[in-house]
Write an enzyme that holds these catalytic residues in place. Structure first.
Site, mmCIF file in Angstrom:
data_model
loop_
_atom_site.group_PDB
_atom_site.id
_atom_site.type_symbol
_atom_site.label_atom_id
_atom_site.label_comp_id
_atom_site.label_asym_id
_atom_site.label_seq_id
_atom_site.Cartn_x
_atom_site.Cartn_y
_atom_site.Cartn_z
ATOM 1 N N GLY A 14 0.888 -1.135 -0.209
ATOM 2 C CA GLY A 14 0.125 0.088 -0.021
ATOM 3 C C GLY A 14 0.720 1.302 0.044
ATOM 4 C CG ASP A 64 -6.175 -7.778 -4.315
ATOM 5 O OD1 ASP A 64 -6.085 -7.639 -3.323
ATOM 6 O OD2 ASP A 64 -7.408 -8.120 -5.307
ATOM 7 C CB SER A 143 -6.504 1.123 13.487
ATOM 8 O OG SER A 143 -7.289 2.306 13.686
ATOM 9 C CE1 TYR A 157 -9.612 0.494 8.725
ATOM 10 C CE2 TYR A 157 -10.150 1.475 11.094
ATOM 11 C CZ TYR A 157 -9.381 1.218 9.943
ATOM 12 O OH TYR A 157 -8.024 1.856 9.877
#
Length: 252
Positions: A14, A64, A143, A157
């Site tokens: 990414g 991917d 996160s 998420y």
């Protein structure tokens, strides 16, 4: 002047935008040979060219990460280009925001495919290369949502990032005897394409800043600094840890 990562090969997934781009660029500036892994081929090549233009060494691979065959091809390309992989940063991630009652099976599979399967496949391929050499650094992107709710309808998420946090612990325990460090970084609100909508209005910015004791939104380079530390010799005795970089968000 010698860089901290001279001679090291770093894969960053990414890496075409946002925090991944900052991480890849910093590795390039500190001597690493960087494999820019990106689903958008144009973005990936742009970053690789930027690193090369600054005097570094880099190549771009379209991938991917939710597809195991793509991930295998990524690592094979890294070995073909640079003969080894020393560092893997699993930054690639997406956020599929939907209310709980509106989430579809396709939404769930897409969210988990990138954020969970992608991290697993990359760790698996990294381990296959690193175990025989008895060395390596892996950093996964969790996160603050791995610890608390996003305060928005993002249950899938949040779940995916919680999975990354636990996956980091489990993989770290398995790979520690082989001399491999596995850690995670947990960014708070950071100014990237993913947060553009929430930071587009004065009200959105004010809501974010009210939750951040340091009084500012994070920048991609703030997170890159943490990642590079976890991949450096200075972090040699740290494994299985999720290092939060959130300006104090989790203090409230």
């Amino acid at each position: 002047m010698a860089g901290r990562f001279d001679g090291k090969v770093a894969i960053v997934t990414g890496a075409g935008r946002g925090m991944g781009r900052a991480v890849a660029s910093r590795f390039g500036s500190e001597g690493a040979r960087v494999v820019v892994a990106e689903v958008n081929a144009a973005h990936g090549e742009e970053v690789a060219e930027q690193i090369r233009a600054a005097g570094g060494e880099a190549c771009a691979v379209q991938v991917d990460v939710s597809r195991s065959d793509d991930v295998h091809r990524l690592f094979a390309a890294a070995v073909e280009s640079y003969r080894a992989v020393d560092i893997v940063v699993n930054n690639a991630g997406i956020a599929v925001g939907r209310a709980l009652v509106d989430y579809t099976e396709e939404d769930w599979d897409r969210q988990m495919g990138v954020n969970v399967k992608g991290v697993f496949f990359c760790c698996q391929e990294a381990a296959r290369l690193m175990i025989p050499r008895r060395q390596g650094k892996i950093v996964n992107f969790a996160s603050t949502s791995a610890f608390v709710s996003s305060s928005r309808p993002e249950v899938a998420y949040d779940t995916s990032k919680g999975a990354v946090r636990q996956m980091t612990v489990s993989i770290a325990a398995e790979l520690a005897p082989h001399g491999i460090n596995v850690n995670a970084v947990a960014p708070g609100t950071t100014a990237t394409e993913m947060t553009r909508t929430s930071l587009a209005s004065e009200e959105g910015v004010a809501w974010q800043l009210a939750r951040i004791p340091m009084g500012r939104v994070g920048q991609p380079d703030d997170i890159a600094s943490v990642v590079l530390f976890l991949c450096s010799p200075e972090a040699g005795y740290i494994t299985g840890h999720t290092l939060v970089a959130d300006g104090g968000w989790l203090l409230y």
